[in-house]
Design an enzyme around this catalytic site. Structure first.
Site, PDB file in Angstrom:
ATOM      1  N   CYS A  83      69.192  24.454 -11.329  1.00 43.05           N
ATOM      2  CA  CYS A  83      69.276  25.880 -11.676  1.00 43.05           C
ATOM      3  C   CYS A  83      68.053  26.694 -11.218  1.00 43.05           C
ATOM      4  O   CYS A  83      68.272  27.869 -10.425  1.00 43.05           O
ATOM      5  CB  CYS A  83      69.816  25.923 -12.841  1.00 43.05           C
ATOM      6  N   HIS A 132      67.434  32.118 -13.939  1.00 40.79           N
ATOM      7  CA  HIS A 132      67.259  31.169 -14.779  1.00 40.79           C
ATOM      8  C   HIS A 132      66.371  31.585 -16.094  1.00 40.79           C
ATOM      9  O   HIS A 132      65.171  31.927 -15.587  1.00 40.79           O
ATOM     10  CB  HIS A 132      66.833  29.803 -14.539  1.00 40.79           C
TER      11      HIS A 132
END
Length: 490
Positions: free
Chosen positions: A82, A136
């Site tokens: 991510c 993120h």
């Protein structure tokens, strides 16, 4: 008004007369004619969608978006993790440049003060807004979603996301667990809602506020599902009866697979329901019946996500913003569903690195909607009579998410950042990805402004050889040529 019977001839003469002035001008943007941008980033979404040929998945709203869009069949993330992927796609720099391969550093402090997509739009007069998981969270975005650099207003995070990894999944024993498989009754969960529902509601509120703004907007919406845990409204399970769920076509770990190529999916093994399976590490196979349940819940999450995208796009229509807003939809990476004995991400297999990539550009990938028409009416995935929607234009070339930065800039009429030198740690604004604008060549539509009806029956050749593509808009006393120069297609 066009001369009777001489519209095409008249138009050709007019376009020819503007070639000299248009060809020498540089692409620009102003607050009055700038296109807005809605960027939708989904977490862990592989191209398991109807518009990508998956016949099992019910994704009518994303399919409908694709039908008005340019869809890239072979788009890939830079890394199937991510934080590195999101930093890479939002800065237009490879992980080797951001020096982020995990979750533990902030590129501005660790590598270079690289500009981001929203930062660039903000510096060009856009109001930039973040909803949900765009960057993120944590160290990799400086615990601030890269504020204040990237965003005009503080980023929004749904209050219910703090419950995602807590014991909110009711198991067969009637107790609450922190499970991988977590279909829920939304009325029974904390706050009576789910993060993606809250993100959709907030994004719609922001669209409503921006409708009357004098400034264009860049709105990024990050959806959590189908990221684990598979916590979703339980009714979506009904779309995927277990008897219809097959195993992956190649569910065994290849005998000659090098250990370095294998991910032991530890993030899944930590979930209580998976721990109960007592699997050996690293190569123990999940029992077939549980594999089907994982696949069922992943697909159910995709359909739940599709409803949120559908509500968001329907609001874009209702607010009459569909004719002035670019929509791009993609994912940070894919997710393995048992292929090669793999689950989750963290590997370099095709299923974990390939992503959906779709661009809707009003007047370019689809005709502008006539007054009162809706491009994106909400479609219910539970509607058994809904017909599958064919995608619009498709591109089969191999592309990467690095291209998002230059492509969005070019489509919005901003100057495309220059190519990065090697090395580029000292350069704040440049891009390492190719510009995808060449794929939008030949998408020429005549669009009518001020409520006039669009004529979709004219087909014109580009009258200006130094322009790669163009479209023509008529107002009450206005001819506007919107163009892209050949020099941008690099």
């Amino acid at each position: 008004m066009l001369p009777p019977g001489g519209g095409l001839l008249w138009l050709g003469l007019v376009l020819g007369s503007v070639c000299a002035s248009v060809g020498s001008a540089a692409p620009g943007n102003s607050a009055t004619d700038a296109l807005n941008v809605l960027l939708i980033i989904v977490d862990d979404l592989r191209p398991s969608l109807g518009c990508y040929g998956d016949k099992l998945i019910r994704s009518p709203n994303m399919d409908q978006l694709a039908s008005h869009s340019l869809l890239f069949q072979n788009a890939f993330a830079q890394q199937a993790v991510c934080a590195p992927s999101r930093v890479s796609l939002l800065t237009g720099r490879r992980p080797d440049t951001t020096r982020l391969y995990d979750f533990n550093s902030y590129w501005r402090a660790h590598s270079g003060n690289f500009s981001t997509i929203p930062q660039y739009f903000k510096e060009n007069g856009y109001v930039t807004m973040s909803v949900g998981k765009v960057f993120h969270p944590g160290v990799s975005s400086n615990h601030s979603d890269d504020s204040p650099y990237s965003w005009s207003v503080p980023p929004y995070h749904p209050s219910s996301e703090k419950y995602e990894n807590t014991k909110t999944c009711r198991g067969p024993d009637g107790e609450l667990h922190a499970n991988l498989l977590c279909p829920v009754d939304v009325a029974d969960v904390p706050e009576g809602t789910l993060p993606d529902k809250q993100s959709t509601e907030q994004a719609i509120r922001l669209l409503g506020k921006m409708k009357t703004s004098a400034s264009p907007f860049f709105l990024a919406v990050g959806y959590h599902k189908p990221h684990i845990p598979f916590r979703y409204p339980k009714e979506f399970q009904k779309l995927y009866p277990l008897e219809n769920i097959t195993l992956a076509p190649d569910p065994q770990v290849p005998a000659s697979l090098p250990p370095v190529a294998y991910n032991p999916w530890m993030d899944i093994r930590r979930r209580e329901d998976v721990q109960a399976l007592n699997l050996s590490v690293p190569y123990g196979l999940i029992p077939a019946d549980f594999q089907r349940k994982i696949r069922q819940s992943y697909f159910a999450c995709v359909s739940y996500l599709d409803t949120q995208v559908g509500h968001l796009l329907s609001a874009l229509d209702d607010l009459q913003l569909a004719s002035s807003t670019i929509v791009a939809l993609t994912s940070d990476h894919g997710w393995a569903l048992g292929e090669h004995g793999e689950w989750a991400k963290y590997s370099n297999f095709d299923v974990t690195t390939r992503v959906p990539l779709v661009f809707y550009v009003p007047g370019r990938t689809a005709p502008l909607p006539a007054a009162g028409d809706k491009l994106f009416p909400y479609l219910d995935p539970f509607d058994s009579i809904s017909e599958s929607v064919e995608p619009g234009r498709q591109a089969g070339d191999l592309v990467e998410l690095l291209s998002l930065f230059p492509t969005l800039a070019g489509l919005a009429g901003l100057r495309v950042p220059p190519r990065c030198p090697i090395p580029s740690f000292h350069v704040e604004l440049c891009r390492e990805g190719r510009n995808l604008l060449k794929h939008f060549q030949g998408l020429c539509d005549l669009c009518w402004k001020d409520g006039l009806q669009q004529d979709r029956g004219w087909h014109l050749q580009n009258p200006c050889p130094n322009l790669s593509s163009f479209r023509v808009c008529f107002g009450k006393n206005l001819l506007q040529v919107i163009y892209i120069q050949n020099s941008l297609f690099t």
